[in-house]
Design a protein around this motif. Sequence first.
Motif, PDB file in Angstrom:
ATOM      1  N   ALA A   1       0.854  -1.188   0.000  1.00  0.00           N
ATOM      2  CA  ALA A   1       0.000   0.000   0.000  1.00  0.00           C
ATOM      3  C   ALA A   1       0.891   1.239   0.000  1.00  0.00           C
ATOM      4  O   ALA A   1       2.106   1.152   0.104  1.00  0.00           O
ATOM      5  N   ARG A   2       0.251   2.400  -0.099  1.00  0.00           N
ATOM      6  CA  ARG A   2       0.995   3.642   0.008  1.00  0.00           C
ATOM      7  C   ARG A   2       1.754   3.664   1.308  1.00  0.00           C
ATOM      8  O   ARG A   2       1.326   3.085   2.305  1.00  0.00           O
ATOM      9  N   LYS A   3       2.862   4.357   1.291  1.00  0.00           N
ATOM     10  CA  LYS A   3       3.728   4.419   2.470  1.00  0.00           C
ATOM     11  C   LYS A   3       2.920   4.846   3.699  1.00  0.00           C
ATOM     12  O   LYS A   3       2.188   5.831   3.665  1.00  0.00           O
ATOM     13  N   GLY A   4       3.062   4.074   4.775  1.00  0.00           N
ATOM     14  CA  GLY A   4       2.391   4.409   6.020  1.00  0.00           C
ATOM     15  C   GLY A   4       0.960   3.908   6.130  1.00  0.00           C
ATOM     16  O   GLY A   4       0.320   4.152   7.134  1.00  0.00           O
ATOM     17  N   THR A   5       0.441   3.226   5.107  1.00  0.00           N
ATOM     18  CA  THR A   5      -0.925   2.707   5.188  1.00  0.00           C
ATOM     19  C   THR A   5      -0.901   1.192   5.078  1.00  0.00           C
ATOM     20  O   THR A   5       0.026   0.604   4.528  1.00  0.00           O
ATOM     21  N   THR A   6      -1.919   0.597   5.590  1.00  0.00           N
ATOM     22  CA  THR A   6      -2.074  -0.850   5.514  1.00  0.00           C
ATOM     23  C   THR A   6      -2.944  -1.168   4.302  1.00  0.00           C
ATOM     24  O   THR A   6      -3.947  -0.493   4.074  1.00  0.00           O
ATOM     25  N   PRO A   7      -2.553  -2.194   3.518  1.00  0.00           N
ATOM     26  CA  PRO A   7      -3.399  -2.520   2.362  1.00  0.00           C
ATOM     27  C   PRO A   7      -4.790  -2.967   2.820  1.00  0.00           C
ATOM     28  O   PRO A   7      -4.933  -3.635   3.839  1.00  0.00           O
ATOM     29  N   THR A   8      -5.792  -2.582   2.070  1.00  0.00           N
ATOM     30  CA  THR A   8      -7.158  -2.998   2.375  1.00  0.00           C
ATOM     31  C   THR A   8      -7.358  -4.432   1.902  1.00  0.00           C
ATOM     32  O   THR A   8      -6.555  -4.961   1.126  1.00  0.00           O
ATOM     33  N   ALA A   9      -8.444  -5.026   2.339  1.00  0.00           N
ATOM     34  CA  ALA A   9      -8.782  -6.377   1.868  1.00  0.00           C
ATOM     35  C   ALA A   9      -8.957  -6.362   0.353  1.00  0.00           C
ATOM     36  O   ALA A   9      -8.545  -7.299  -0.340  1.00  0.00           O
ATOM     37  N   GLN A  10      -9.534  -5.290  -0.168  1.00  0.00           N
ATOM     38  CA  GLN A  10      -9.725  -5.163  -1.618  1.00  0.00           C
ATOM     39  C   GLN A  10      -8.374  -5.076  -2.333  1.00  0.00           C
ATOM     40  O   GLN A  10      -8.184  -5.691  -3.382  1.00  0.00           O
ATOM     41  N   ASP A  11      -7.415  -4.321  -1.754  1.00  0.00           N
ATOM     42  CA  ASP A  11      -6.074  -4.231  -2.341  1.00  0.00           C
ATOM     43  C   ASP A  11      -5.419  -5.612  -2.383  1.00  0.00           C
ATOM     44  O   ASP A  11      -4.812  -6.000  -3.384  1.00  0.00           O
ATOM     45  N   GLU A  12      -5.502  -6.336  -1.280  1.00  0.00           N
ATOM     46  CA  GLU A  12      -4.899  -7.668  -1.215  1.00  0.00           C
ATOM     47  C   GLU A  12      -5.550  -8.611  -2.215  1.00  0.00           C
ATOM     48  O   GLU A  12      -4.864  -9.386  -2.883  1.00  0.00           O
ATOM     49  N   TYR A  13      -6.864  -8.547  -2.303  1.00  0.00           N
ATOM     50  CA  TYR A  13      -7.598  -9.384  -3.259  1.00  0.00           C
ATOM     51  C   TYR A  13      -7.127  -9.103  -4.682  1.00  0.00           C
ATOM     52  O   TYR A  13      -6.801 -10.028  -5.435  1.00  0.00           O
ATOM     53  N   ARG A  14      -7.079  -7.851  -5.046  1.00  0.00           N
ATOM     54  CA  ARG A  14      -6.658  -7.498  -6.409  1.00  0.00           C
ATOM     55  C   ARG A  14      -5.224  -7.944  -6.689  1.00  0.00           C
ATOM     56  O   ARG A  14      -4.926  -8.443  -7.774  1.00  0.00           O
ATOM     57  N   ALA A  15      -4.349  -7.748  -5.714  1.00  0.00           N
ATOM     58  CA  ALA A  15      -2.956  -8.157  -5.899  1.00  0.00           C
ATOM     59  C   ALA A  15      -2.845  -9.675  -6.031  1.00  0.00           C
ATOM     60  O   ALA A  15      -2.081 -10.180  -6.858  1.00  0.00           O
ATOM     61  N   ASP A  16      -3.611 -10.405  -5.213  1.00  0.00           N
ATOM     62  CA  ASP A  16      -3.590 -11.867  -5.297  1.00  0.00           C
ATOM     63  C   ASP A  16      -4.076 -12.342  -6.662  1.00  0.00           C
ATOM     64  O   ASP A  16      -3.448 -13.188  -7.303  1.00  0.00           O
ATOM     65  N   VAL A  17      -5.193 -11.797  -7.117  1.00  0.00           N
ATOM     66  CA  VAL A  17      -5.727 -12.188  -8.423  1.00  0.00           C
ATOM     67  C   VAL A  17      -4.723 -11.864  -9.513  1.00  0.00           C
ATOM     68  O   VAL A  17      -4.452 -12.689 -10.401  1.00  0.00           O
ATOM     69  N   ALA A  18      -4.121 -10.681  -9.449  1.00  0.00           N
ATOM     70  CA  ALA A  18      -3.135 -10.288 -10.464  1.00  0.00           C
ATOM     71  C   ALA A  18      -1.962 -11.268 -10.488  1.00  0.00           C
ATOM     72  O   ALA A  18      -1.485 -11.655 -11.562  1.00  0.00           O
ATOM     73  N   ALA A  19      -1.502 -11.688  -9.322  1.00  0.00           N
ATOM     74  CA  ALA A  19      -0.388 -12.635  -9.258  1.00  0.00           C
ATOM     75  C   ALA A  19      -0.777 -13.979  -9.863  1.00  0.00           C
ATOM     76  O   ALA A  19       0.001 -14.578 -10.615  1.00  0.00           O
ATOM     77  N   TYR A  20      -1.964 -14.459  -9.563  1.00  0.00           N
ATOM     78  CA  TYR A  20      -2.405 -15.749 -10.104  1.00  0.00           C
ATOM     79  C   TYR A  20      -2.606 -15.679 -11.613  1.00  0.00           C
ATOM     80  O   TYR A  20      -2.267 -16.612 -12.337  1.00  0.00           O
ATOM     81  N   VAL A  21      -3.136 -14.565 -12.083  1.00  0.00           N
ATOM     82  CA  VAL A  21      -3.332 -14.390 -13.523  1.00  0.00           C
ATOM     83  C   VAL A  21      -1.978 -14.285 -14.218  1.00  0.00           C
ATOM     84  O   VAL A  21      -1.759 -14.887 -15.269  1.00  0.00           O
ATOM     85  N   ALA A  22      -1.045 -13.545 -13.622  1.00  0.00           N
ATOM     86  CA  ALA A  22       0.299 -13.412 -14.197  1.00  0.00           C
ATOM     87  C   ALA A  22       1.001 -14.766 -14.287  1.00  0.00           C
ATOM     88  O   ALA A  22       1.811 -14.995 -15.184  1.00  0.00           O
ATOM     89  N   ALA A  23       0.641 -15.674 -13.360  1.00  0.00           N
ATOM     90  CA  ALA A  23       1.233 -17.012 -13.363  1.00  0.00           C
ATOM     91  C   ALA A  23       0.512 -17.966 -14.308  1.00  0.00           C
ATOM     92  O   ALA A  23       0.876 -19.130 -14.416  1.00  0.00           O
ATOM     93  N   GLY A  24      -0.520 -17.463 -15.011  1.00  0.00           N
ATOM     94  CA  GLY A  24      -1.204 -18.286 -15.991  1.00  0.00           C
ATOM     95  C   GLY A  24      -2.612 -18.700 -15.638  1.00  0.00           C
ATOM     96  O   GLY A  24      -3.260 -19.436 -16.384  1.00  0.00           O
ATOM     97  N   GLY A  25      -3.116 -18.247 -14.485  1.00  0.00           N
ATOM     98  CA  GLY A  25      -4.480 -18.592 -14.089  1.00  0.00           C
ATOM     99  C   GLY A  25      -5.505 -17.814 -14.893  1.00  0.00           C
ATOM    100  O   GLY A  25      -5.242 -16.710 -15.361  1.00  0.00           O
ATOM    101  N   ASP A  26      -6.674 -18.399 -15.051  1.00  0.00           N
ATOM    102  CA  ASP A  26      -7.785 -17.742 -15.733  1.00  0.00           C
ATOM    103  C   ASP A  26      -8.364 -16.682 -14.802  1.00  0.00           C
ATOM    104  O   ASP A  26      -8.710 -16.968 -13.659  1.00  0.00           O
ATOM    105  N   GLU A  27      -8.490 -15.452 -15.290  1.00  0.00           N
ATOM    106  CA  GLU A  27      -8.914 -14.344 -14.430  1.00  0.00           C
ATOM    107  C   GLU A  27     -10.282 -14.579 -13.808  1.00  0.00           C
ATOM    108  O   GLU A  27     -10.470 -14.352 -12.604  1.00  0.00           O
ATOM    109  N   SER A  28     -11.254 -15.047 -14.576  1.00  0.00           N
ATOM    110  CA  SER A  28     -12.595 -15.233 -14.013  1.00  0.00           C
ATOM    111  C   SER A  28     -12.590 -16.302 -12.923  1.00  0.00           C
ATOM    112  O   SER A  28     -13.276 -16.171 -11.914  1.00  0.00           O
ATOM    113  N   VAL A  29     -11.791 -17.344 -13.114  1.00  0.00           N
ATOM    114  CA  VAL A  29     -11.678 -18.391 -12.088  1.00  0.00           C
ATOM    115  C   VAL A  29     -10.997 -17.828 -10.856  1.00  0.00           C
ATOM    116  O   VAL A  29     -11.465 -18.009  -9.724  1.00  0.00           O
TER     117      VAL A  29
END
Length: 181
Positions: free
Chosen positions: A10-38
Amino acid sequence: MLGMTTPRTARKGTTPTAQDEYRADVAAYVAAGGDESVQRVITAVHGLARKLNQWYARQLADLDLSAGEWAVLSQLARSDENAALTPSQLAEATSVAPSSMTHRLDRMAQRDLIARAADPDNRTRVLINLTDEGWATFKAAVRESDMVESDVLGPLSHQQREDLASLLEVLIAGLDETTQA
């Protein structure tokens, strides 16, 4: 990619939100070859389950119950017409060794959550039932959970809840079919 590239940090000094973590997790899985909708669905379900499990653990601690004791209370409360179960049935249903179940039942009996009785059809077997105190503890846990679960589902309309439940039930039925194959 619907904005799924939010960085994990997250931005310096802030904690990532659950939504931020979710988006980052999905992005990582998609970047690794996962289907985005799944990945969007599975990551959301997993994240929701993880957060609820953290809350349930705190709730059980407040009720002075271990997760294993909750599993026994829940299994007994959900048995057909509150039928008595054997320690072996409880051990199998909660995935613990029979010796561990014996110790768990000893602790629960000392706290008057369960009662043991000889099986009238087979005096060598013991049957386990919920006591009034065990049933009251089960009901208190369900009522407390229902408040948090209702808050979690609060942003959804009644129809959206019904639709979500129907979709998840389709997936659950598919799991049964997959395990039978």
